[in-house]
Each structure stands twice: as structure tokens, then as C-alpha cells.
Design a protein around this motif. Structure first.
Motif, PDB file in Angstrom:
ATOM      1  N   ILE A 113       0.751  -1.219  -0.100  1.00 58.35           N
ATOM      2  CA  ILE A 113       0.005   0.037  -0.106  1.00 58.35           C
ATOM      3  C   ILE A 113       0.756   1.450  -0.161  1.00 58.35           C
ATOM      4  CG2 ILE A 113      -1.974  -1.294   1.055  1.00 58.35           C
ATOM      5  CD1 ILE A 113      -1.153   0.423   3.701  1.00 58.35           C
ATOM      6  N   GLY A 114       2.042   1.290  -0.172  1.00 57.67           N
ATOM      7  CA  GLY A 114       3.027   2.258  -0.617  1.00 57.67           C
ATOM      8  C   GLY A 114       3.711   2.879   0.753  1.00 57.67           C
ATOM      9  N   ALA A 115       3.811   1.800   1.788  1.00 55.95           N
ATOM     10  CA  ALA A 115       4.809   2.173   2.784  1.00 55.95           C
ATOM     11  C   ALA A 115       6.124   2.434   2.693  1.00 55.95           C
ATOM     12  CB  ALA A 115       4.520   1.170   3.948  1.00 55.95           C
ATOM     13  N   ASN A 116       6.912   3.671   3.211  1.00 50.99           N
ATOM     14  CA  ASN A 116       8.138   3.944   3.046  1.00 50.99           C
ATOM     15  C   ASN A 116       9.049   2.929   4.281  1.00 50.99           C
ATOM     16  OD1 ASN A 116       8.061   5.677   0.945  1.00 50.99           O
ATOM     17  ND2 ASN A 116       7.220   7.470   2.486  1.00 50.99           N
ATOM     18  N   VAL A 117       9.756   2.553   3.549  1.00 54.83           N
ATOM     19  CA  VAL A 117      10.562   1.469   4.433  1.00 54.83           C
ATOM     20  C   VAL A 117      12.021   1.683   4.630  1.00 54.83           C
ATOM     21  CG1 VAL A 117      11.101  -0.951   4.977  1.00 54.83           C
ATOM     22  CG2 VAL A 117       8.978  -0.227   3.805  1.00 54.83           C
ATOM     23  N   SER A 118      12.631   1.620   5.825  1.00 56.14           N
ATOM     24  CA  SER A 118      13.960   1.899   6.291  1.00 56.14           C
ATOM     25  C   SER A 118      14.637   0.922   7.163  1.00 56.14           C
ATOM     26  CB  SER A 118      14.119   3.288   6.524  1.00 56.14           C
ATOM     27  OG  SER A 118      15.566   3.709   6.807  1.00 56.14           O
ATOM     28  N   LEU A 119      15.873   0.771   6.872  1.00 57.11           N
ATOM     29  CA  LEU A 119      16.736  -0.185   7.731  1.00 57.11           C
ATOM     30  C   LEU A 119      17.781   0.840   8.605  1.00 57.11           C
ATOM     31  CD1 LEU A 119      17.647  -2.683   9.173  1.00 57.11           C
ATOM     32  CD2 LEU A 119      19.198  -2.956   7.053  1.00 57.11           C
ATOM     33  N   VAL A 120      17.442   0.890   9.819  1.00 56.92           N
ATOM     34  CA  VAL A 120      18.395   1.712  10.781  1.00 56.92           C
ATOM     35  C   VAL A 120      19.548   1.001  11.416  1.00 56.92           C
ATOM     36  CG1 VAL A 120      18.759   3.351  12.481  1.00 56.92           C
ATOM     37  CG2 VAL A 120      16.751   3.248  11.111  1.00 56.92           C
ATOM     38  N   GLU A 121      20.570   0.211  10.744  1.00 56.73           N
ATOM     39  CA  GLU A 121      21.378  -0.626  11.169  1.00 56.73           C
ATOM     40  C   GLU A 121      22.233  -0.288  12.489  1.00 56.73           C
ATOM     41  OE1 GLU A 121      23.551  -3.338   8.586  1.00 56.73           O
ATOM     42  OE2 GLU A 121      22.905  -1.770   6.978  1.00 56.73           O
ATOM     43  N   LYS A 122      22.285   0.997  13.001  1.00 55.94           N
ATOM     44  CA  LYS A 122      22.957   1.484  14.281  1.00 55.94           C
ATOM     45  C   LYS A 122      21.910   1.263  15.501  1.00 55.94           C
ATOM     46  CE  LYS A 122      26.266   4.550  12.347  1.00 55.94           C
ATOM     47  NZ  LYS A 122      26.908   5.922  12.509  1.00 55.94           N
ATOM     48  N   ALA A 123      20.500   0.911  15.154  1.00 50.17           N
ATOM     49  CA  ALA A 123      19.795   0.862  15.969  1.00 50.17           C
ATOM     50  C   ALA A 123      19.330  -0.662  16.488  1.00 50.17           C
ATOM     51  CB  ALA A 123      18.239   1.291  15.526  1.00 50.17           C
ATOM     52  N   VAL A 124      20.352  -1.058  17.301  1.00 50.19           N
ATOM     53  CA  VAL A 124      20.615  -2.492  17.513  1.00 50.19           C
ATOM     54  C   VAL A 124      19.884  -3.061  18.815  1.00 50.19           C
ATOM     55  CG1 VAL A 124      22.541  -4.343  18.026  1.00 50.19           C
ATOM     56  CG2 VAL A 124      23.111  -2.433  16.428  1.00 50.19           C
ATOM     57  N   VAL A 125      19.478  -4.411  18.758  1.00 48.75           N
ATOM     58  CA  VAL A 125      19.013  -5.013  20.077  1.00 48.75           C
ATOM     59  C   VAL A 125      19.829  -6.377  20.289  1.00 48.75           C
ATOM     60  CG1 VAL A 125      16.775  -4.307  20.013  1.00 48.75           C
ATOM     61  CG2 VAL A 125      17.319  -6.287  18.965  1.00 48.75           C
ATOM     62  N   ASN A 126      20.128  -6.442  21.362  1.00 48.18           N
ATOM     63  CA  ASN A 126      21.025  -7.713  21.880  1.00 48.18           C
ATOM     64  C   ASN A 126      20.120  -8.938  22.046  1.00 48.18           C
ATOM     65  OD1 ASN A 126      23.558  -6.597  22.089  1.00 48.18           O
ATOM     66  ND2 ASN A 126      23.281  -5.979  24.077  1.00 48.18           N
ATOM     67  N   HIS A 127      19.971  -9.829  21.363  1.00 47.91           N
ATOM     68  CA  HIS A 127      19.377 -11.121  21.284  1.00 47.91           C
ATOM     69  C   HIS A 127      19.797 -11.994  22.358  1.00 47.91           C
ATOM     70  CE1 HIS A 127      17.157 -14.908  19.525  1.00 47.91           C
ATOM     71  NE2 HIS A 127      16.308 -14.104  20.322  1.00 47.91           N
ATOM     72  N   ASN A 128      19.169 -12.147  23.714  1.00 45.92           N
ATOM     73  CA  ASN A 128      19.946 -12.569  24.695  1.00 45.92           C
ATOM     74  C   ASN A 128      19.488 -14.042  24.967  1.00 45.92           C
ATOM     75  OD1 ASN A 128      21.057 -10.066  25.706  1.00 45.92           O
ATOM     76  ND2 ASN A 128      19.055  -9.212  26.296  1.00 45.92           N
ATOM     77  N   ASP A 129      18.465 -14.445  24.064  1.00 48.33           N
ATOM     78  CA  ASP A 129      17.945 -15.978  24.463  1.00 48.33           C
ATOM     79  C   ASP A 129      18.907 -16.670  23.833  1.00 48.33           C
ATOM     80  OD1 ASP A 129      16.565 -18.198  24.964  1.00 48.33           O
ATOM     81  OD2 ASP A 129      15.145 -18.012  23.191  1.00 48.33           O
ATOM     82  N   GLN A 130      19.281 -18.128  24.656  1.00 47.01           N
ATOM     83  CA  GLN A 130      20.124 -19.265  24.346  1.00 47.01           C
ATOM     84  C   GLN A 130      19.291 -20.214  23.468  1.00 47.01           C
ATOM     85  OE1 GLN A 130      23.245 -19.515  25.370  1.00 47.01           O
ATOM     86  NE2 GLN A 130      23.288 -17.504  26.444  1.00 47.01           N
ATOM     87  N   LEU A 131      19.865 -20.211  22.073  1.00 42.93           N
ATOM     88  CA  LEU A 131      19.248 -21.072  21.379  1.00 42.93           C
ATOM     89  C   LEU A 131      19.726 -22.484  21.293  1.00 42.93           C
ATOM     90  CD1 LEU A 131      18.927 -19.040  17.772  1.00 42.93           C
ATOM     91  CD2 LEU A 131      17.209 -19.181  19.754  1.00 42.93           C
ATOM     92  N   SER A 132      18.890 -23.520  20.796  1.00 44.43           N
ATOM     93  CA  SER A 132      19.490 -24.922  20.494  1.00 44.43           C
ATOM     94  C   SER A 132      18.632 -25.267  19.241  1.00 44.43           C
ATOM     95  CB  SER A 132      18.671 -25.694  21.666  1.00 44.43           C
ATOM     96  OG  SER A 132      17.382 -25.881  21.718  1.00 44.43           O
ATOM     97  N   LEU A 133      19.159 -26.133  18.627  1.00 44.52           N
ATOM     98  CA  LEU A 133      18.666 -26.688  17.445  1.00 44.52           C
ATOM     99  C   LEU A 133      17.130 -27.161  17.503  1.00 44.52           C
ATOM    100  CD1 LEU A 133      19.126 -26.983  14.480  1.00 44.52           C
ATOM    101  CD2 LEU A 133      20.019 -29.202  14.991  1.00 44.52           C
ATOM    102  N   SER A 134      16.959 -27.873  18.838  1.00 41.47           N
ATOM    103  CA  SER A 134      15.559 -28.570  18.962  1.00 41.47           C
ATOM    104  C   SER A 134      14.448 -27.158  19.092  1.00 41.47           C
ATOM    105  CB  SER A 134      15.522 -29.283  20.237  1.00 41.47           C
ATOM    106  OG  SER A 134      15.854 -28.407  21.397  1.00 41.47           O
ATOM    107  N   SER A 135      14.875 -26.217  19.522  1.00 41.36           N
ATOM    108  CA  SER A 135      14.041 -24.864  19.859  1.00 41.36           C
ATOM    109  C   SER A 135      13.748 -24.344  18.197  1.00 41.36           C
ATOM    110  CB  SER A 135      14.201 -23.935  20.462  1.00 41.36           C
ATOM    111  OG  SER A 135      15.639 -23.339  20.139  1.00 41.36           O
ATOM    112  N   VAL A 136      14.844 -24.494  17.346  1.00 44.59           N
ATOM    113  CA  VAL A 136      14.767 -23.762  15.910  1.00 44.59           C
ATOM    114  C   VAL A 136      13.850 -24.824  15.152  1.00 44.59           C
ATOM    115  CG1 VAL A 136      16.295 -23.485  13.935  1.00 44.59           C
ATOM    116  CG2 VAL A 136      16.747 -22.506  16.305  1.00 44.59           C
ATOM    117  N   VAL A 137      14.352 -26.004  15.300  1.00 42.64           N
ATOM    118  CA  VAL A 137      13.385 -27.023  14.405  1.00 42.64           C
ATOM    119  C   VAL A 137      11.958 -27.033  14.680  1.00 42.64           C
ATOM    120  CG1 VAL A 137      13.069 -29.366  14.436  1.00 42.64           C
ATOM    121  CG2 VAL A 137      15.356 -28.478  13.965  1.00 42.64           C
ATOM    122  N   LYS A 138      11.709 -27.075  15.933  1.00 40.07           N
ATOM    123  CA  LYS A 138      10.003 -26.900  16.303  1.00 40.07           C
ATOM    124  C   LYS A 138       9.486 -25.771  15.750  1.00 40.07           C
ATOM    125  CE  LYS A 138       7.130 -26.641  20.393  1.00 40.07           C
ATOM    126  NZ  LYS A 138       7.229 -26.346  22.021  1.00 40.07           N
TER     127      LYS A 138
END
Length: 314
Positions: A199-224
Motif C-alpha cells: 500500500i506504499g509504505a516507506n521502509v528503512s533499515l537503521v542498522e545502528k539501532a541494535v538490540v541484543n538477542h539474549n536468548d540461548q538457542l538450541s537446534l531443537s527450539s529452532v526445528v520446532k
């Protein structure tokens, strides 16, 4: 100016929506990072925590000076991230909405300011970037995936980012009806972004606006998650965006797009997938192989999980 209850004279509001299901050990860190944010002149923030039908209701331990800046909303049953995010978005009254994951803390005190600066330039959708700070296989893997998403965005694939951190103008978000609630998990983010772009939204990526992804991943959680996305969410996405789906890597691991895949996957039991997941997780934890080999193993097992999910698609 940090978030506080003394900002009532300000006339611009940013609603921050964070869905949570069951106990999330990183939510307190995420909230603390929000309370430390510097807000541009004329802006104030309100945080909406959406308890998505947790088995044990989410409890918040918030400093008194910030309690008026946070609302906790509870859903009676687990309804999925689309419903939860919509609940928070429609509960607010802000000019813009920031969607943030509960395990993503804002890396610096100017993250929201950076996104708002881009928003006031005329961008309707402003993506931030994620970074995994842990020094392990999954951190390196996530950071590579994040870099690949950003590269695809810069090359013109504007729907390549995620809802882990994204700011959207409230009016345009509501114009497309918010998140499609027929998605429980998987493809709901890309579906929303395509709807906004269409519908015409203007989209931007602000690469300096960073969040730390703190979760501990495992393959089992990714696969699920991938198995579930292939089994259910993919069908809805194909209905709405068939051309877009056919261009995505997911289509290459979808039995509906290949007779050869359908024939071969009939010989692969889910029990074999469980064995591969357990075995690969063990290899990752023991660090007995190089990163490149482990990365290949993860991609293969993840693709197989999605493939088996599409076999059960409805």
C-alpha cells in the motif's frame, strides 16, 4: 530524557509492544534497557506487555518511577504472537508502534531515538538490527543470518527483516488490519511487511539501532518453530503471496513444489528428525567440529524439519 510518568505535557507517544508467553528470564533486562532510553524532544513512551495466555501468569518487577509507563495485558489462552501483538497495538494510542521481542534488550541508550529520527523523516516502517552477544556457535550463526537479512534488504528485498525490532506508524499499521491473526507463528512478520509495502509504505533499515538477542538457542527450539511454520503458517502465506513464496528458499524445501521431494520425504520418519536434532545439538555443545561443518548440519536439519512440516500442511 528517560521514560517516566512526568512526561504528560509531551504530545507524541510511542507505544512499545512486547508479547510474552510463559516465564521469560530476559524480560526484566529488556524493560531496564527501555527505561534507560533517551527520548527525543516531544516524545514519550508507553510499554504494553502482552501475556499470551501463559500457564503461570507473567509477573513484572518494575521500579516505582516507571510503573505508570507500563501496562500488562493478559490473554485468556495462548493465541500466538499475531494476536498478542495486535492486542498491544490496538490497546495503545500512540502515533507510532514499536514491536520488540521479550528477549531483545536495546543495546545502547539511543536506539529508540535513532528509530524515531528516521520515522520523522517520513519512513512509515523502520527496522532495527539484532546482535547476539554470546560467544558461541549460535551467536555467530544468528549474527550471520542478521547480516544476510540486511544485505537482502539493501538489495531490494524489503520484507526480509523481522519483528524482533521494528517501528511502524500506527495509522498505516491499522490500515492493513495489523497482523493476520490466522498465523500462530511463522511468516506473520513477512506477511505484514508485504501488506505495508503493497500500500506504499516507506521502509528503512537503521542498522545502528541494535538490540541484543539474549536468548540461548538450541537446534531443537529452532526445528520446532520451522516444523510448525511448514505445517501451518506456510499454507496461509502461499494463499496470500504465492509469487513471493515461490521466490523464497522455503519453496525449495516444500513438498508441494516438488514431486521428487514428496516421494523422498515419505521415506523419512519424524523419529529420524528427532535423532538428527539430538545428535547435532550434542555436536554443537561439545564443539568437536568446525563452525562451517556445524553450520551446514544446522541448515540441513532445519531444512528437513520444514520439509517434514510441509508434508503435514493443511
Amino acid at each position: 530524557m528517560a521514560i517516566d510518568s512526568q512526561c504528560n505535557h509531551l504530545n507524541k507517544v510511542l507505544d512499545i509492544v512486547i508479547p510474552v508467553y510463559n516465564d521469560n528470564p530476559y524480560l526484566a533486562e529488556t524493560l531496564t534497557s527501555i527505561f534507560k532510553q533517551q527520548s527525543p524532544d516531544g516524545w514519550r513512551f508507553h510499554v504494553y506487555i502482552i501475556d499470551d495466555g501463559s500457564e503461570v501468569p507473567v509477573n513484572l518487577d518494575i521500579p516505582k518511577e516507571n510503573t505508570s509507563a507500563v501496562s500488562l495485558l493478559r490473554l485468556k489462552k495462548n493465541s500466538g504472537c499475531s494476536v498478542a501483538r495486535n492486542k498491544g497495538a490496538y490497546a495503545g494510542y500512540g502515533e507510532a508502534i514499536l514491536f520488540l521481542d521479550a528477549d531483545c534488550s536495546l543495546a545502547k541508550e539511543n536506539v529508540l531515538a535513532l528509530l524515531l529520527e528516521e520515522y520523522v523523516k517520513g519512513y512509515d516502517v523502520c527496522f532495527g538490527q539484532i546482535y547476539a552477544p554470546q560467544d558461541d556457535f549460535w551467536a555467530k550463526y544468528q549474527n550471520e543470518v542478521a547480516a544476510e537479512r540486511a544485505a537482502r534488504f539493501r538489495s531490494g528485498e524489503l520484507s526480509s527483516m523481522t519483528t524482533q525490532i521494528v517501528m511502524v506508524e500506527a495509522a498505516i499499521f491499522k490500515k492493513v488490519g495489523g497482523f493476520d491473526e490466522r498465523y500462530h507463528f511463522g511468516f506473520e512478520d513477512r506477511d505484514l511487511f508485504l501488506s505495508l509495502i503493497n500500500i506504499g509504505a516507506n521502509v528503512s533499515l537503521v542498522e545502528k539501532a541494535v538490540v541484543n538477542h539474549n536468548d540461548q538457542l538450541s537446534l531443537s527450539s529452532v526445528v520446532k518453530k520451522l516444523y510448525g511454520a511448514g505445517k501451518s503458517a506456510s499454507t496461509r502465506f502461499i494463499e496470500k503471496h504465492p509469487g513471493e513464496y515461490s521466490r523464497l528458499p522455503y519453496a525449495k524445501a516444500d513438498v508441494r513444489y516438488s514431486r521428487k521431494l514428496w516421494v523422498s520425504v515419505k521415506l523419512v520418519p519424524v523419529a529420524f528428525l528427532r535423532f538428527l536434532v539430538s545428535f547435532t545439538d550434542c555436536l554443537i555443545n561439545r564443539k568437536v567440529l568446525t563452525y562451517i561443518i556445524l553450520k551446514w548440519c544446522v541448515k540441513y536439519v532445519s531444512g528437513l524439519a520444514y520439509l517434514l512440516g510441509t508434508k503435514e500442511a493443511r
